[in-house]
Design a protein around this motif. Structure first.
Motif, short mmCIF file in Angstrom:
data_model
loop_
_atom_site.label_atom_id
_atom_site.label_comp_id
_atom_site.label_asym_id
_atom_site.label_seq_id
_atom_site.Cartn_x
_atom_site.Cartn_y
_atom_site.Cartn_z
N VAL A 106 0.88 -1.16 0.00
CA VAL A 106 0.00 0.00 0.00
C VAL A 106 0.92 1.21 0.00
N ARG A 107 0.67 2.13 -0.94
CA ARG A 107 1.60 3.25 -1.15
C ARG A 107 0.86 4.58 -1.12
N GLU A 148 8.12 1.81 5.01
CA GLU A 148 9.13 2.66 4.40
C GLU A 148 8.64 4.11 4.37
N ALA A 149 9.53 5.04 4.74
CA ALA A 149 9.20 6.46 4.73
C ALA A 149 10.32 7.23 4.03
N LYS A 158 13.61 2.55 6.46
CA LYS A 158 12.75 1.37 6.35
C LYS A 158 12.88 0.55 7.63
N ILE A 159 11.73 0.24 8.23
CA ILE A 159 11.69 -0.64 9.39
C ILE A 159 11.12 -1.98 8.95
N VAL A 210 4.84 -2.64 2.96
CA VAL A 210 5.02 -3.81 2.10
C VAL A 210 4.81 -5.07 2.94
N ILE A 211 3.91 -5.93 2.48
CA ILE A 211 3.58 -7.16 3.18
C ILE A 211 4.34 -8.32 2.56
#
Length: 256
Positions: A106-107, A148-149, A158-159, A210-211
């Protein structure tokens, strides 16, 4: 001592709902419908048309992109199983068929028709609050989840987390401060950053969840409710990883 406290905070599990509505900023309420399905093994992400508008206040930046990619299905035959994502009525559902592995994203990067993320698409949004609150309605255990940010193409964070099982609704709190812990890796949480440094949440260009990016798990199910920003629930909880969950911490203690 400081490093010890930070490390402890990163693996801490916050059970707080952080319900101070005065400071909440919407990332996505998942009320603007969108769906996509992939039943072909391999290839690239299948993406439907972008949804939203400049007046849609239920989505960060007004617009949302999603995509799914079926990586394997246990049979090796196209069309028999699928990876899909459906958004409607305040819920984002991601699922893979039995024996099927796949990834989804999802973005939020503003108005765009490109397949690649636009790292400055939000135009430098300044987020209110100091943590993300992900309302987890249901989650399988053991799959990877990345948040991600981006400020731009060289300033990003990114975590990477590992999911825990949640059979009932649960609020997962992820602090903005955690995105600045570049290079952190304790085996359950990994934080990486761009060549220019970490994201600046006062100048946000794009956000993406991101999954299971590598399709490392099969038959993954995840349902999310509202995604918002909130005040950090405690001064120490740099990451309250409800998605990581107590299960990982229990496994770690057992191993000792």
């Amino acid at each position: 001592m400081k490093k010890t406290l930070i490390a402890a905070a990163v693996v801490a599990l916050s059970l707080s709902s952080a319900a101070n509505a005065a400071f909440v900023t919407t990332v996505d309420l998942f009320t603007t419908a969108q769906s996509v399905t992939d039943n072909t093994i391999g290839g690239t992400y299948v993406m439907p048309a972008q949804v939203g508008s400049a007046l849609d206040t239920t989505i960060l930046g007004g617009y949302r992109d999603i995509g799914v990619n079926m990586i394997s299905n246990g049979l090796g035959v196209n069309g028999t199983r699928r990876t899909e994502m459906n958004i409607a009525g305040g819920v984002m559902d991601f699922n893979n068929s039995t024996l099927t592995s796949g990834s989804g994203f999802v973005r939020w990067d503003g108005v765009s028709s490109a397949a690649a993320i636009n790292t400055t698409g939000l135009g430098g949004v300044s987020l209110t609050g100091s943590a993300f609150n992900l309302e987890i309605l249901f989650s399988d255990a053991g799959f990877r989840f990345d948040l991600e940010a981006y400020t731009d193409s060289t300033h990003w964070s990114k975590i990477q987390l590992i999911s825990a099982q949640h059979l009932t609704p649960f609020n997962s709190i992820i602090s903005f401060g955690a995105f600045g812990l570049c290079g952190f890796n304790n085996g359950f949480v990994v934080v990486s950053c761009g060549a220019g440094g970490a994201v600046d949440f006062a100048n946000l260009g794009a956000l993406q969840a991101v999954i299971d990016p590598l399709g490392g798990s099969t038959a993954v199910d995840l349902s999310l409710g509202n995604v918002t920003t909130v005040p950090e629930p405690t001064s120490l909880a740099l990451i309250g990883l409800g998605l990581l969950g107590a299960g990982a911490l229990r496994r770690r203690r057992t191993a000792k």
